[in-house]
Design a protein around this motif. Structure first.
Motif, PDB file in Angstrom:
ATOM      1  N   ASN A 329       0.824  -1.209   0.000  1.00 20.15           N
ATOM      2  CA  ASN A 329       0.000   0.000   0.000  1.00 20.15           C
ATOM      3  C   ASN A 329       0.858   1.259   0.000  1.00 20.15           C
ATOM      4  OD1 ASN A 329      -2.865  -1.048   2.043  1.00 20.15           O
ATOM      5  ND2 ASN A 329      -2.132  -1.723   0.054  1.00 20.15           N
ATOM      6  N   ASN A 330       0.487   2.205  -0.839  1.00 20.77           N
ATOM      7  CA  ASN A 330       1.110   3.528  -0.934  1.00 20.77           C
ATOM      8  C   ASN A 330       2.558   3.490  -1.417  1.00 20.77           C
ATOM      9  OD1 ASN A 330      -0.885   3.731   1.719  1.00 20.77           O
ATOM     10  ND2 ASN A 330      -1.095   5.430   0.275  1.00 20.77           N
ATOM     11  N   GLY A 346      -3.743   3.593  -0.701  1.00 17.48           N
ATOM     12  CA  GLY A 346      -3.822   3.047   0.647  1.00 17.48           C
ATOM     13  C   GLY A 346      -3.948   4.137   1.692  1.00 17.48           C
ATOM     14  N   ASP A 398       1.421  -7.142  -3.876  1.00 15.72           N
ATOM     15  CA  ASP A 398       0.300  -6.662  -3.067  1.00 15.72           C
ATOM     16  C   ASP A 398      -0.592  -7.821  -2.667  1.00 15.72           C
ATOM     17  OD1 ASP A 398      -1.035  -7.335  -5.391  1.00 15.72           O
ATOM     18  OD2 ASP A 398      -1.465  -5.274  -5.989  1.00 15.72           O
TER      19      ASP A 398
END
Length: 420
Positions: A329-330, A346, A398
Motif C-alpha cells: 500500500n502507498n 492506501g 500486493d
C-alpha cells in the motif's frame, strides 16, 4: 533459479483448503475470483542457490541486530522512525533482556544470477506462513516434483516455541498457558489460520493454548493486567496485530505499563520488533553498512524521505515507501527521469517515508504474461529456516499476488517446458 510448469493434482483446491489455505480465493478489482495458490507452476533452485539464500538471510539478520543497536543509541533516529517516545523505555528494556521472539520474513529481490538484495523485513506480523510451512511441503511430497524443498519451518517453529517457553518456565517457576490472538477485522481467514497453525506448533511443543481475538482481550482495572474472556490471566500472548496499531489503540498505554511491571504479559513478537518492522530500518542499515564490503552488496541505498541525500536516487530511480506500510500500500516506483512505473493507493504515509534505490523485480515471463517473484526467506529463532515465494503480475507485490511453491534440483523429464 527457473520457473517451471508442472502437474496439477486432482482435487487440489479441496486439498489445500483442508491444509489451512481457506483464503485461497482472491477477488480482483473487476469482481472475478482467482486462486491465490499456483498449483501447476513452481520455481526450482539448485542446492547451492539455496545455500546462498540461507547465508544471505543469516547475514542480514545479524546486520539487523547491529542496526537495532544503532537506532536505540540515537533519539533523533528513533524520532525519524516515528518510534513512540512513551514506549522507548520498554523497547530498550525488552531488547536487553531478550523475551521470546519466534519468527520473521525477509523479502528479497533475486533473479538467480546477480546478488540477492533486501527489499524489506517483515519482522512483527509476517503472514504467508501456512502456505510456506505446510501447503507447499505437502505439494512437494504429493507431486514428487524436485528432490527436496528448502522448508524446515514446521520443525523449527515447534523447537523455537519449546526453547523459548521452557526459558520462560524456568524464569517464572510455572508452566505458562499460551494465548494467541488475531483481529476479527481480518475477514479473509488468513490471520485466523496463521494463529491456528501457530497454536498447533505451541501444542506440539508441549504447552496448552487458547485462541481468541484481540477484541476479546480484557484489561482488569484493579490489577491493570490482561485477561481472557474466562478470567484467565494472560501470561504469554502471541498477537498477529501490529505493534503500531496496538499502541495507538485505547489500551495502548496500558500495554506499555504492563510491560514495565515485572511479571507482566510476555508479548510475542516483543515490542522491540517495532525497530525492525519499520521501513526506517532500511536507511539505518544503509547508514551502518554502506561501506561494508559484504553486507552492502545485499542492501539497496536507502534514505529517509527528508534526507538531502535522497535526491541522489533520482538518477537511478527509486521506490518510495511509507514507514509503516503493508501489502504494498502507498508504494510508488519512480524511474530515472521521474516517470511513475507503478503505484498503489492506501491509508499509509502520514507517518513518513523512506526512499530506496529502484530495483524492479525480475520477470520470469510465460505465455500468460509477466511473473515478478519476491523471495520470502524465513527466520525462525534467529536462523534461516525456509522459503516462500509470492509472485505478481505487476512490479509491486500486493494482496492480489500469488503464492508459488518451489523445489530443489528438479530433473526435467522429456518435453517439459519452462518460462525462464
Amino acid at each position: 533459479m527457473r520457473r517451471l510448469y508442472g502437474k496439477a493434482r486432482l482435487g487440489w483446491e479441496a486439498e489445500i483448503e483442508s491444509q489451512g489455505l481457506v483464503y485461497n480465493k482472491t477477488t480482483v478489482p473487476d469482481g472475478d475470483t482467482r486462486s491465490y495458490w499456483r498449483e501447476d507452476v513452481f520455481y526450482d533452485f539448485t542446492a547451492a542457490e539455496v545455500d546462498r539464500l540461507a547465508e544471505v538471510t543469516d547475514q542480514l539478520f545479524a546486520a539487523c541486530v547491529e542496526a537495532g543497536e544503532v537506532a536505540l543509541a540515537d533519539e533523533k533516529l528513533l524520532d525519524r522512525m516515528r518510534i513512540p517516545r512513551d514506549a522507548r523505555d520498554v523497547i530498550r528494556a525488552t531488547w536487553e533482556y531478550e523475551p521470546p521472539s519466534i519468527y520473521g520474513r525477509f523479502d528479497l529481490w533475486w533473479d538467480g544470477q546477480a546478488t540477492p538484495r533486501l527489499l524489506e523485513f517483515n519482522a512483527d506480523t509476517p503472514t504467508s506462513l501456512v502456505e510456506a510451512a505446510v501447503v507447499q511441503w505437502a505439494w512437494h511430497l504429493e507431486t514428487g516434483q524436485g528432490t527436496d524443498q528448502w522448508n524446515q519451518l514446521d520443525d523449527r517453529l515447534v523447537a523455537a516455541w519449546q526453547r523459548n517457553l521452557s526459558r520462560w518456565e524456568a524464569h517464572y517457576g510455572r508452566r505458562p498457558k499460551v494465548h494467541l490472538a488475531w483481529t476479527s477485522g481480518d475477514t479473509s481467514g488468513e490471520d485466523w489460520m496463521t494463529v491456528a497453525y501457530m497454536a498447533d506448533c505451541v501444542q506440539r511443543a508441549g504447552y496448552e493454548t487458547t485462541v481468541l481475538t484481540t477484541e476479546e482481550l480484557g484489561l482488569d482495572t484493579g490489577d491493570a493486567r490482561f485477561y481472557d474472556p474466562l478470567g484467565n490471566r494472560i501470561d504469554v500472548l502471541f498477537k498477529l496485530y501490529p505493534w503500531e496499531w496496538l499502541l495507538a489503540d485505547e489500551y495502548g498505554p496500558s500495554v506499555v505499563a504492563d510491560i514495565r511491571v515485572p511479571g507482566g504479559t510476555t508479548w510475542i513478537e516483543p515490542v522491540w520488533k517495532m525497530l525492525w518492522a519499520n521501513k526506517g530500518l532500511l536507511p539505518v542499515l544503509w547508514q551502518r553498512y554502506a561501506d561494508d564490503p559484504v553486507i552492502s552488496r545485499y542492501l539497496l541505498p536507502s534514505y529517509f524521505g527528508d534526507d538531502p541525500r535522497a535526491a541522489e536516487l533520482q538518477a537511478t530511480g527509486f521506490a518510495r515507501k511509507p514507514l509503516l506500510g503493508r501489502e504494498g500500500n502507498n508504494v510508488e516506483l519512480i524511474a530515472p527521469g521521474g516517470e511513475t512505473l507503478a503505484s498503489l493507493g492506501g491509508r499509509y504515509g502520514a507517518e513518513g517515508w523512506i526512499v530506496q534505490q529502484l530495483c524492479p523485480l525480475p520477470d520470469f515471463a510465460g505465455p500468460d504474461g509477466p511473473h515478478h517473484p519476491v523471495l520470502g526467506t524465513w527466520v525462525v529463532d534467529g536462523e534461516a529456516a525456509g522459503l516462500g515465494i509470492r509472485e505478481s503480475d505487476g512490479l509491486i507485490t500486493d494482496d492480489l499476488s500469488f503464492f508459488v511453491p518451489h523445489t530443489i534440483d528438479y530433473k526435467r523429464p522429456p518435453n517439459t517446458t519452462w518460462s525462464a
